[in-house]
Write a protein that holds these residues in place. Sequence first.
Motif: not given
Length: 120
Positions: A65-67, A72-78, A83-89, A93-95
């Motif tokens: 889901s988007k949430k 996961r993106s917030a966790d990766a940035r933290k 790089a992982r956070a950018d992929v998740l972001d 956008k695709l969602r």
Amino acid sequence: MNISRIGGLVAGMLLLGAGTASAQEPITISPEKVEKICSQRVPRVETKVKALTDKINGTAETLGSKKWIEQRSADARKNGNTARADVLDAKLKLRDAQLVKLAKAGERIAKFKTEHCGSK
């Protein structure tokens, strides 16, 4: 004849053929096939559109889901994995684009249903 003339001739014939193909009458299907589409395919597509929309709009515990992706993106940035956070972001956008496509598909199904399936 050289190759360029042959290529031009073939391209011209394809363009003429494409013009005549688009001028043909619309394809009609039998009432039996329309009934089958209305009774079998339309409900399946409606179910799939609703299920995918619900999954994308689900909670942070709903896988994909988007949430969930945002978390996961917030966790990766933290954790410093930008790089992982950018992929998740990008996936996020695709969602959003998928939600637009699903909404359009739902509209097309609803239109078909009202035009061809009656009040079913």
